[in-house]
Scaffold this motif. Sequence first.
Motif, PDB file in Angstrom:
ATOM      1  N   TRP A  59      -0.583  33.133 -46.168  1.00  0.00           N
ATOM      2  CA  TRP A  59      -0.421  32.154 -47.237  1.00  0.00           C
ATOM      3  C   TRP A  59      -1.729  31.405 -47.467  1.00  0.00           C
ATOM      4  N   TYR A  60      -1.988  31.099 -48.758  1.00  0.00           N
ATOM      5  CA  TYR A  60      -3.201  30.394 -49.150  1.00  0.00           C
ATOM      6  C   TYR A  60      -2.850  29.328 -50.172  1.00  0.00           C
ATOM      7  N   GLN A  61      -3.618  28.255 -50.120  1.00  0.00           N
ATOM      8  CA  GLN A  61      -3.501  27.200 -51.116  1.00  0.00           C
ATOM      9  C   GLN A  61      -4.764  27.211 -51.966  1.00  0.00           C
ATOM     10  N   GLN A  62      -4.599  27.163 -53.275  1.00  0.00           N
ATOM     11  CA  GLN A  62      -5.759  27.115 -54.161  1.00  0.00           C
ATOM     12  C   GLN A  62      -5.712  25.870 -55.015  1.00  0.00           C
ATOM     13  N   THR A  63      -6.741  25.058 -54.919  1.00  0.00           N
ATOM     14  CA  THR A  63      -6.896  23.867 -55.740  1.00  0.00           C
ATOM     15  C   THR A  63      -8.280  23.880 -56.370  1.00  0.00           C
ATOM     16  N   PRO A  64      -8.453  23.191 -57.500  1.00  0.00           N
ATOM     17  CA  PRO A  64      -9.779  23.164 -58.127  1.00  0.00           C
ATOM     18  C   PRO A  64     -10.852  22.571 -57.212  1.00  0.00           C
ATOM     19  N   GLY A  65     -10.471  21.603 -56.401  1.00  0.00           N
ATOM     20  CA  GLY A  65     -11.465  20.930 -55.578  1.00  0.00           C
ATOM     21  C   GLY A  65     -11.801  21.658 -54.282  1.00  0.00           C
ATOM     22  N   GLN A  66     -10.833  22.275 -53.672  1.00  0.00           N
ATOM     23  CA  GLN A  66     -11.026  22.895 -52.354  1.00  0.00           C
ATOM     24  C   GLN A  66     -11.095  24.417 -52.395  1.00  0.00           C
ATOM     25  N   GLY A  67     -10.826  24.997 -53.528  1.00  0.00           N
ATOM     26  CA  GLY A  67     -10.868  26.458 -53.614  1.00  0.00           C
ATOM     27  C   GLY A  67      -9.671  27.079 -52.910  1.00  0.00           C
ATOM     28  N   LEU A  68      -9.873  28.286 -52.409  1.00  0.00           N
ATOM     29  CA  LEU A  68      -8.812  29.023 -51.725  1.00  0.00           C
ATOM     30  C   LEU A  68      -8.902  28.759 -50.234  1.00  0.00           C
ATOM     31  N   GLN A  69      -7.830  28.181 -49.683  1.00  0.00           N
ATOM     32  CA  GLN A  69      -7.840  27.848 -48.258  1.00  0.00           C
ATOM     33  C   GLN A  69      -6.682  28.522 -47.552  1.00  0.00           C
ATOM     34  N   PHE A  70      -6.975  29.047 -46.370  1.00  0.00           N
ATOM     35  CA  PHE A  70      -5.998  29.754 -45.553  1.00  0.00           C
ATOM     36  C   PHE A  70      -5.017  28.765 -44.936  1.00  0.00           C
ATOM     37  N   LEU A  71      -3.731  29.074 -45.067  1.00  0.00           N
ATOM     38  CA  LEU A  71      -2.692  28.239 -44.469  1.00  0.00           C
ATOM     39  C   LEU A  71      -2.240  28.800 -43.125  1.00  0.00           C
ATOM     40  N   PHE A  72      -1.651  29.998 -43.152  1.00  0.00           N
ATOM     41  CA  PHE A  72      -1.231  30.659 -41.921  1.00  0.00           C
ATOM     42  C   PHE A  72      -0.955  32.139 -42.185  1.00  0.00           C
ATOM     43  N   GLU A  73      -0.850  32.868 -41.077  1.00  0.00           N
ATOM     44  CA  GLU A  73      -0.589  34.303 -41.146  1.00  0.00           C
ATOM     45  C   GLU A  73       0.489  34.669 -40.143  1.00  0.00           C
ATOM     46  N   TYR A  74       1.423  35.521 -40.579  1.00  0.00           N
ATOM     47  CA  TYR A  74       2.503  35.997 -39.729  1.00  0.00           C
ATOM     48  C   TYR A  74       2.451  37.505 -39.615  1.00  0.00           C
ATOM     49  N   PHE A  75       2.814  37.975 -38.437  1.00  0.00           N
ATOM     50  CA  PHE A  75       2.906  39.417 -38.195  1.00  0.00           C
ATOM     51  C   PHE A  75       4.108  39.633 -37.293  1.00  0.00           C
TER      52      PHE A  75
ATOM     53  N   ALA B 215     -13.924  37.838 -50.106  1.00  0.00           N
ATOM     54  CA  ALA B 215     -13.128  37.317 -48.998  1.00  0.00           C
ATOM     55  C   ALA B 215     -13.452  38.126 -47.759  1.00  0.00           C
ATOM     56  N   VAL B 216     -13.768  37.419 -46.686  1.00  0.00           N
ATOM     57  CA  VAL B 216     -14.147  38.108 -45.456  1.00  0.00           C
ATOM     58  C   VAL B 216     -13.202  37.695 -44.343  1.00  0.00           C
ATOM     59  N   GLY B 217     -13.019  38.597 -43.397  1.00  0.00           N
ATOM     60  CA  GLY B 217     -12.083  38.312 -42.325  1.00  0.00           C
ATOM     61  C   GLY B 217     -12.602  38.697 -40.967  1.00  0.00           C
ATOM     62  N   GLY B 218     -12.207  37.875 -40.017  1.00  0.00           N
ATOM     63  CA  GLY B 218     -12.419  38.224 -38.623  1.00  0.00           C
ATOM     64  C   GLY B 218     -11.100  38.735 -38.091  1.00  0.00           C
ATOM     65  N   TYR B 219     -10.422  37.937 -37.308  1.00  0.00           N
ATOM     66  CA  TYR B 219      -9.117  38.306 -36.804  1.00  0.00           C
ATOM     67  C   TYR B 219      -8.031  37.463 -37.461  1.00  0.00           C
ATOM     68  N   GLN B 220      -7.180  38.107 -38.230  1.00  0.00           N
ATOM     69  CA  GLN B 220      -5.983  37.531 -38.843  1.00  0.00           C
ATOM     70  C   GLN B 220      -6.258  36.429 -39.861  1.00  0.00           C
ATOM     71  N   LYS B 221      -7.490  36.045 -40.051  1.00  0.00           N
ATOM     72  CA  LYS B 221      -7.763  34.934 -40.958  1.00  0.00           C
ATOM     73  C   LYS B 221      -8.819  35.360 -41.964  1.00  0.00           C
TER      74      LYS B 221
ATOM     75  N   ARG C 255       0.261  34.211 -36.131  1.00  0.00           N
ATOM     76  CA  ARG C 255      -0.908  34.632 -35.363  1.00  0.00           C
ATOM     77  C   ARG C 255      -2.097  33.693 -35.560  1.00  0.00           C
ATOM     78  N   ASN C 256      -2.124  33.020 -36.708  1.00  0.00           N
ATOM     79  CA  ASN C 256      -3.258  32.148 -36.967  1.00  0.00           C
ATOM     80  C   ASN C 256      -2.839  31.063 -37.940  1.00  0.00           C
ATOM     81  N   LYS C 257      -3.508  29.938 -37.852  1.00  0.00           N
ATOM     82  CA  LYS C 257      -3.141  28.793 -38.681  1.00  0.00           C
ATOM     83  C   LYS C 257      -4.403  28.107 -39.155  1.00  0.00           C
ATOM     84  N   GLY C 258      -4.414  27.706 -40.403  1.00  0.00           N
ATOM     85  CA  GLY C 258      -5.538  26.975 -40.957  1.00  0.00           C
ATOM     86  C   GLY C 258      -5.450  25.498 -40.641  1.00  0.00           C
TER      87      GLY C 258
END
Lengths: 112, 107
Positions: free
Chosen positions: A34-50, B88-94, A55-58
């Motif tokens: 999941w990603y959040q996109q705003t005009p000010g911050q661009g595309l930011q990573f929220l979290f990833e599931y597998f 967009a570039v990635g390392g591990y899972q991010k 597995r990872n969190k922003g």
Amino acid sequence: KAGVTQTPRYLIKTRGQQVTLSCSPISGHRSVSWYQQTPGQGLQFLFEYFSETQRNKGNFPGRFSGRQFSNSRSEMNVSTLELGDSALYLCASSLDYVNGYTFGSGTRLTVV
Amino acid sequence: GIQVEQSPPDLILQEGANSTLRCNFSDSVNNLQWFHQNPWGQLINLFYIPSGTKQNGRLSATTVATERYSLLYISSSQTTDSGVYFCAVGGYQKVTFGTGTKLQVIP
């Protein structure tokens, strides 16, 4: 094959409310991010599931949470909405990160 | 975390012109993709290219992983190429996105 499906496409909520967004990945894809996109911050990573595991969190506050079900569908939840949460929320799916990501059309959330 | 810089930030082209977009990244990565975001917000996957060169019609991309950069070439640009191009570039899972290049192709 069907792409990544996000619902709803548009959403208007009031400050303080909570919201749940849904993402159905491409069939066979087990990674959903999941990603959040705003005009000010661009595309930011929220979290990833597998396979139902995060597995990872922003760098987002705990008001942002997610989960993944056994069929790989994922939901993200934002509690106690703030005006600054207004954004385009994008979901992406992948076989695994090394295979590249396919994005859905996004959910545009407006907090008033 | 990985830093991703894209240049130029804005680009205006006459229809039919060629262009090169650049993406620099600060650390080794396992994957790299180029996306085109259309005016409706949809991110369209252009290339998955952690290394080497790929071509798809008028578009091609080259990634030199050892030197930590990737290039996207657009030839004979069309008005439908307008939008924002993200690396967009990635390392591990991010995955970390660059700030994008906003392209406007005018007739």
